[in-house]
Each structure stands twice: as structure tokens, then as C-alpha cells.
Write an enzyme that holds these catalytic residues in place. Structure first.
Site, PDB file in Angstrom:
ATOM      1  N   HIS A 336     110.655 -11.479-109.394  1.00 48.35           N
ATOM      2  CA  HIS A 336     110.445 -10.862-108.071  1.00 48.35           C
ATOM      3  C   HIS A 336     109.724  -9.517-108.156  1.00 48.35           C
ATOM      4  CE1 HIS A 336     113.865  -8.954-109.855  1.00 48.35           C
ATOM      5  NE2 HIS A 336     113.835  -8.021-108.943  1.00 48.35           N
ATOM      6  N   ASP A 337     109.469  -9.022-109.348  1.00 54.85           N
ATOM      7  CA  ASP A 337     108.772  -7.736-109.514  1.00 54.85           C
ATOM      8  C   ASP A 337     107.315  -7.908-109.920  1.00 54.85           C
ATOM      9  OD1 ASP A 337     111.088  -6.264-109.014  1.00 54.85           O
ATOM     10  OD2 ASP A 337     111.650  -6.204-111.141  1.00 54.85           O
TER      11      ASP A 337
HETATM   12  O1  TEU Z   1     113.242  -3.460-112.032  1.00 52.04           O
HETATM   13  C1  TEU Z   1     113.004  -2.455-112.959  1.00 52.04           C
HETATM   14  C2  TEU Z   1     111.619  -2.232-113.450  1.00 52.04           C
HETATM   15  O2  TEU Z   1     111.476  -1.581-114.435  1.00 52.04           O
HETATM   16  C3  TEU Z   1     110.387  -2.694-112.803  1.00 52.04           C
HETATM   17  O3  TEU Z   1     109.982  -3.949-113.074  1.00 52.04           O
HETATM   18  C4  TEU Z   1     110.325  -2.226-111.384  1.00 52.04           C
HETATM   19  O4  TEU Z   1     110.440  -3.277-110.500  1.00 52.04           O
HETATM   20  C5  TEU Z   1     109.063  -1.508-111.046  1.00 52.04           C
HETATM   21  O5  TEU Z   1     108.068  -2.432-110.832  1.00 52.04           O
HETATM   22  C6  TEU Z   1     108.672  -0.427-111.997  1.00 52.04           C
HETATM   23  O6  TEU Z   1     107.414   0.060-111.676  1.00 52.04           O
HETATM   24  C7  TEU Z   1     114.535  -3.661-111.552  1.00 52.04           C
HETATM   25  C8  TEU Z   1     114.523  -4.713-110.467  1.00 52.04           C
HETATM   26  O7  TEU Z   1     114.119  -5.925-111.019  1.00 52.04           O
HETATM   27  C9  TEU Z   1     113.656  -4.247-109.350  1.00 52.04           C
HETATM   28  O8  TEU Z   1     113.489  -5.210-108.347  1.00 52.04           O
HETATM   29  C10 TEU Z   1     114.259  -2.995-108.790  1.00 52.04           C
HETATM   30  O9  TEU Z   1     113.401  -2.443-107.841  1.00 52.04           O
HETATM   31  C11 TEU Z   1     114.545  -1.962-109.867  1.00 52.04           C
HETATM   32  O10 TEU Z   1     115.130  -2.492-111.044  1.00 52.04           O
HETATM   33  C12 TEU Z   1     115.520  -0.949-109.350  1.00 52.04           C
HETATM   34  O11 TEU Z   1     116.775  -1.569-109.213  1.00 52.04           O
END
Ligand code: TEU
Length: 578
Positions: A336-337
Site C-alpha cells: 500500500h506504500d
Molecule cells: O511505512 C513506513 C515507510 O518507511 C514508508 O514506506 C512510508 O510509507 C513512506 O513512504 C516513507 O517515505 C509504514 C506504513 O506502511 C505506512 O503506510 C505508514 O504511513 C508509515 O509506516 C507510518 O505508520
């Protein structure tokens, strides 16, 4: 220990975008319940459920205001129990998202903490005075120079008590102070609560960020960047292993069933991953490495460059070799990221189906535990967002706001986000060709990708040549074939600019995996090509067109061709022995 998940495949559900049963435009638990047979048909072993806890939703549920409940928009604890039972009845495990680096600023713990400097929970978060000699609340007065991952400084001033709190993500996600034993005890109790309910483990959000150097020193500065880098002071911090060992004692060791643990660990190195997965102290089953996700970064994550396959292959091989004896790989292209894999690493135009199958093959044939992100198994693509207003993601919106304030051209910012925004992965799942892709009878919270009439689960399940059925075969192959689950990995042709080639070996069983990451026909000088040409096809994305031909000792691979061949040396050995 981690190898116990060698034959398993994990499926990630992003609940707000998976299936909406009550028509409010927002996915829910009963929606998932209606789709468990789909998951069973895909054949996956484990579901990772992104957060379903109560949340003000600044970061789509990764800002949790109550760890023990279910957000009413998702349903109730009773719905949750029903879903868990339905998955278990199909032999599918469920792991929860554990987000304990930070809470929401609306969590009762933070409300107490911010209420006064003398509150017993004050120390549950990081509160610090302004930098000496500055006026609190003015730019530059922050306690240190760290920037947040989501733009701006990592500190927010709280005028009520005259101090700043730390937030390495959004300002509404204050970081918990793990130095405080009461914080840790509360987290462990919460984890036991979910395990007692029957869940099978956790995906641990940014777990390698939980230990911060308590002196919170300034980080290194980089020319052109407004804020310093806090990362050296909180990634893989001084007490990380101690905390995880304690968590293991206080939580996991108390259960005698197999629990699944995967750490999300940005910037983790191979050596750190080995330690985090060491069955002695920490004992995580596996971690997510980010190296391959950064292979196409330019100046930042919003500046994606055309992929250099050699760089990507070198990263895969470093991790495959580095975790061959100790630790275990989590294999993923997407979550999802990240933007959609086929748009980022494949060709989402003319070769969409074939390149989506190629990506699946290249990943699932590696040694490790593969993760499939909802819709990836359909070859879902990035979204042609029409304007910045359509984006919901806090990271994307903060980035756009900061870039526009600095004078960037809005069209240029939109183009960057169309390629790199996390919202690409977050639009609703495509179930069928009916309005809103069968996701919801209401108005979806994020627009549906307009290509859903062509790309959807109903069409894919009905077509034996679909991306879906390719994934289904890969999942089944991993379960049935020890060479896929356990075989040793060896890369071939590391310098080839468009072919990813490797073997997997388990005793006398050998697999050759050839993937042409390009829309051109290419030649690949694979050692023993003649022998391999006579080998059996395990899987191919050219179907009835058969195996690639060998010519003059080279394989000739067609555009985006991915093929897996099998040989057994058993017969060969016995013949040479007589
Ligand atoms: O993601 C942490 C992370 O390091 C990244 O992939 C982040 O989404 C971001 O793109 C950094 O630039 C986790 C979760 O998967 C993410 O959805 C959250 O937003 C984040 O932690 C905070 O909880």
C-alpha cells in the site's frame, strides 16, 4: 526457524479498498468476509490485514487511536471474529498490522501525555523544550534538526505545555517512547490480547525505528535539504534488539502455536536482517528489505527513474545470498506504500498481462516468502489522477503542498505523483465490470481506476491465461515443490541488461528461471543452454507457444518472456555411476 514459511504465500488486504459490504464507499470486514473464497481459490496461506483499528485516519489507519478495537467503519469485533473463523476454516492464517512506533495524537495515551508536564504518561512520548536561545514555536526552534518522513520538521510545538513532541511521520502520529517500561508493557499486553483472540501473528510497522538515541542529537545535514537526517539516530537504534527480545519473552514465547512475525524495516541492511531473524535473541521470522524498492529512485522517492535492471538484479542477489544461511527473505514488488508494480517495473500498456506474469515469476521463484498486494494478481495499474485534489495520501499531499509553496509547477508535481504516489495502490479493488468495479454500491472513498472494465477479478478468473491464474499456479507450485521453497539460488548473467536469469537447486533437482525485462527479443548466453532446451517447462507466460528456442548456444527470449524450466540430475548421476 523462518524457513517454516518457505512454502507459504501471503496476501495483503488494504481493508478500506478491498470490498465494501454496507455501501458507504469504504471497505469493511463483512466485505472481506464475502471474498474469502476468492482468497482460497488463489490459494494463499496467510492474510496480512492493514490496520482496522479506530483511527482519525490522517494516515489511513496507521494513526491508531485505540489498539484494542475495530473502527466502526470496518465493523465490530464480532465481525472480526467471524472473519478470522472463516479464514481459519479455509486454512488461511491472519496477521494483524502492529503499529507501535507511534500512536494517533487522538489516542488516550497521548491525550494524557499532552495534558500536563507532570502527567504520569508525559514520558510515554518524546517531549522536549525548544532549542536553547530560541523562541519556542518559531521556525528553527525545534529541539533538533530532524525532518519528518512526511515533509516538514519532525517536531510539533504544543502551546498548552510549551514543549515539542517528536513525530517522525505525520504530526498526528506522535512517536512512543520505548525507553519507558510502562509503554512496552502496555504494548505487549495489547499484543497478547489479539493473540488470545486467535490471530496468527503480526506485520510490524517500522519496527526498526522504535529505539531512539534518547539524547535525540542533530542529524547530518545534506546540501539543498532543509532538515537534517534523523535516521542515523533512530533506525536500528541502540536498544532495538533488547526490546525485541523482551517482546519475544513477554508475548510470543507464551504461545505454543506457530506465530508469523514479519518486521517492516526501512533501510535495513543484510547484516541487520540476519540479526533480527536470529532465532536466538529477536527471532523475527523475516523482515521487509527496502533496497529493491529504492533501485529506481532518483533524487527522492518522488523522482522515479527508468529501471536499471542490473542494479535491481544485484540487489536481489545480494539479499538472496546474504540470507541463504541466516534469516529469511520477504519477497515483494508492491504494497500500500508503493505504486503498482506492473506500471513501475513492467509495461502496463501493450504487454501488461505478459509483464505482470513476468514480474510474478521473477519474484515467486526466489527463495523467501512472497507477498501479493491486493489487485497485483490482476495486474492492476497506476491511476491517471486528473488533479492533485484527487489524491488523499498524507505523504503525497504534504509533498505537493511543500513543492507548490516552493514554486514548483503544479503539472510537474501531478506528473511526479501519478508515477510515485502511494494512492496508486490504494484505489478500490476491481471485482467485476459493474459500476465502481463491484467494490461498493456507494461512492468509493477514492476514485476507481477507469480501466476496471477490462481489468477485474471476474474476467481474470474466467480466463485461464490471466494474470490471476498465473499467480494461482505460482502459489501452488511453491507449496508442492521443495525446490521452489528451499532450493539454493544462483544468479546467471549478472551483466545482462535485460535478462534476469537464475537457477534454484535442491539436491538433484534444478530449475532455471529466465525473464526478459524488455519489449524486445533478446539473446541470453545461458550456460548449458542445449541441455536446458531439452528440459521440461514448469511455467511460462507464452502458454501454448512453448519454450524459447536455443540458437547457437543462446536462448532467444521473446518480449517480456518469463519461463521456468526443470531438470533432474538423478538419471544423469546414476548413468554416470554404472
Ligand atoms: O511505512 C513506513 C515507510 O518507511 C514508508 O514506506 C512510508 O510509507 C513512506 O513512504 C516513507 O517515505 C509504514 C506504513 O506502511 C505506512 O503506510 C505508514 O504511513 C508509515 O509506516 C507510518 O505508520
Amino acid at each position: 526457524m523462518a524457513a517454516r514459511w518457505a512454502a507459504s504465500t501471503v496476501y495483503q488486504i488494504y481493508p478500506r479498498s478491498f470490498a465494501d459490504a454496507n455501501g458507504d464507499g469504504f471497505g469493511d470486514l463483512r466485505g472481506i468476509l464475502g471474498r474469502v473464497d476468492y482468497l482460497a481459490r488463489l490459494g494463499i496461506d496467510v492474510v496480512w490485514l492493514s490496520p482496522i483499528y479506530p483511527s482519525p485516519d490522517v494516515d489511513n489507519g496507521y494513526d491508531i487511536s485505540d489498539y484494542e478495537g475495530v473502527d466502526p467503519r470496518y465493523g465490530s469485533l464480532a465481525d472480526f471474529d467471524e472473519l478470522l473463523a472463516a479464514l481459519h476454516a479455509r486454512d488461511i492464517k491472519l496477521i494483524m498490522d502492529l503499529v507501535v512506533n507511534h500512536t494517533s495524537d487522538q489516542h488516550a495515551w497521548f491525550a494524557a501525555s499532552r495534558s500536563s508536564r507532570s502527567d504520569p504518561k508525559r514520558d510515554w512520548y518524546f517531549w522536549r523544550p525548544a532549542r536553547p536561545g530560541t523562541t519556542p514555536g518559531t521556525p528553527g526552534a525545534e529541539p533538533n534538526n530532524w525532518g519528518s518522513f512526511f515533509s516538514g520538521p519532525a517536531w510539533r510545538f504544543d502551546p498548552e505545555t510549551g514543549e515539542y513532541y517528536l513525530h517522525v511521520f505525520a504530526a498526528q502520529q506522535p512517536d512512543l517512547n520505548w525507553e519507558n517500561g510502562a509503554v512496552r508493557a502496555a504494548i505487549y499486553a495489547m499484543m497478547r490480547g489479539w493473540l488470545d483472540r486467535g490471530v496468527d501473528g503480526f506485520r510490524m510497522d517500522v519496527i526498526n525505528l522504535i529505539s531512539k538515541d534518547p539524547s535525540l542529537p542533530d542529524g547530518p545535514t545534506i546540501a539543498g535539504l532543509r532538515y537534517g537526517l534523523g535516521v542515523p539516530h533512530f533506525v536500528g537504534g541502540p536498544r532495538l534488539h533488547e526490546y525485541l527480545a523482551e517482546m519475544r519473552r513477554e508475548v510470543f514465547a507464551r504461545y505454543d502455536r506457530a506465530l508469523f512475525t514479519v518486521g517492516e524495516t526501512p533501510l535495513v541492511t543484510v547484516e541487520q536482517a540476519q540479526r533480527l531473524c536470529d532465532p536466538g535473541p529477536c527471532g523475527l521470522d523475516m523482515v521487509f528489505s527496502f533496497d529493491h524498492m529504492m533501485a529506481d529512485y532518483g533524487a527522492s522517492k518522488f523522482d522515479l527513474q527508468p529501471l536499471d535492471l542490473r542494479k535491481l538484479k544485484a540487489i536481489f542477489t545480494r539479499w538472496q545470498e546474504g540470507l541463504a544461511e541466516a534469516g529469511w527473505n520477504s519477497l515483494y514488488w508492491a504494497n500500500h506504500d508503493q505504486p503498482r508494480a506492473v506500471s513501475r517495473f513492467g509495461d502496463d500498456g501493450a504487454h501488461r498481462v505478459r509483464s505482470a506474469k513476468l514480474l510474478a515469476t521473477a519474484l515467486h521463484l526466489q527463495r523467501g516468502t512472497p507477498y501479493v498486494y491486493q489487485g497485483e494478481e490482476l495486474g492492476m495499474t497506476n491511476v491517471p489522477f486528473a488533479s492533485l485534489d484527487e489524491l488523499r495520501d498524507v505523504e503525497s499531499r504534504n509533498f505537493a503542498e511543500e513543492a507548490l509553496a516552493a514554486g514548483a509547477d503544479p503539472d510537474a508535481v501531478l506528473s511526479q505523483l501519478r508515477v510515485a504516489s502511494r494512492d496508486n495502490a490504494r484505489t478500490p479493488m476491481h471485482w467485476d465490470a459493474t459500476p465502481s468495479a463491484g467494490f461498493s454500491s456507494g461512492r468509493p472513498w477514492l476514485p476507481v481506476n477507469p480501466n476496471y472494465r477490462e481489468i477485474n477479478a471476474a474476467a481474470a478468473e474466467a480466463d485461464p491465461d490471466s494474470v490471476f491464474h498465473h499467480y494461482r499456479r505460482l502459489v501452488a507450485l511453491r507449496r508442492s515443490d521443495p525446490v521452489v521453497a528451499f532450493g539454493a539460488y544462483r544468479e546467471l548473467l549478472p551483466d545482462h541488461e535485460s535478462v534476469y536469469a537464475f537457477t534454484r537447486t535442491n539436491g538433484a533437482e534444478l530449475l532455471l528461471v529466465l525473464c526478459n525485462f524488455s519489449g524486445r527479443e533478446v539473446r541470453a548466453a545461458v550456460p548449458e543452454a542445449g541441455r536446458w532446451a531439452a528440459a521440461g517447462i514448469v511455467l511460462s507466460n507464452y502458454g501454448a507457444a512453448g519454450a524459447p528456442v536455443v540458437e547457437g548456444g543462446d536462448f532467444r527470449l521473446r518480449p517480456w518472456e518469463a519461463v521456468v524450466l526443470r531438470r533432474s540430475l538423478r538419471g544423469v548421476t546414476s548413468r554416470s555411476g554404472t
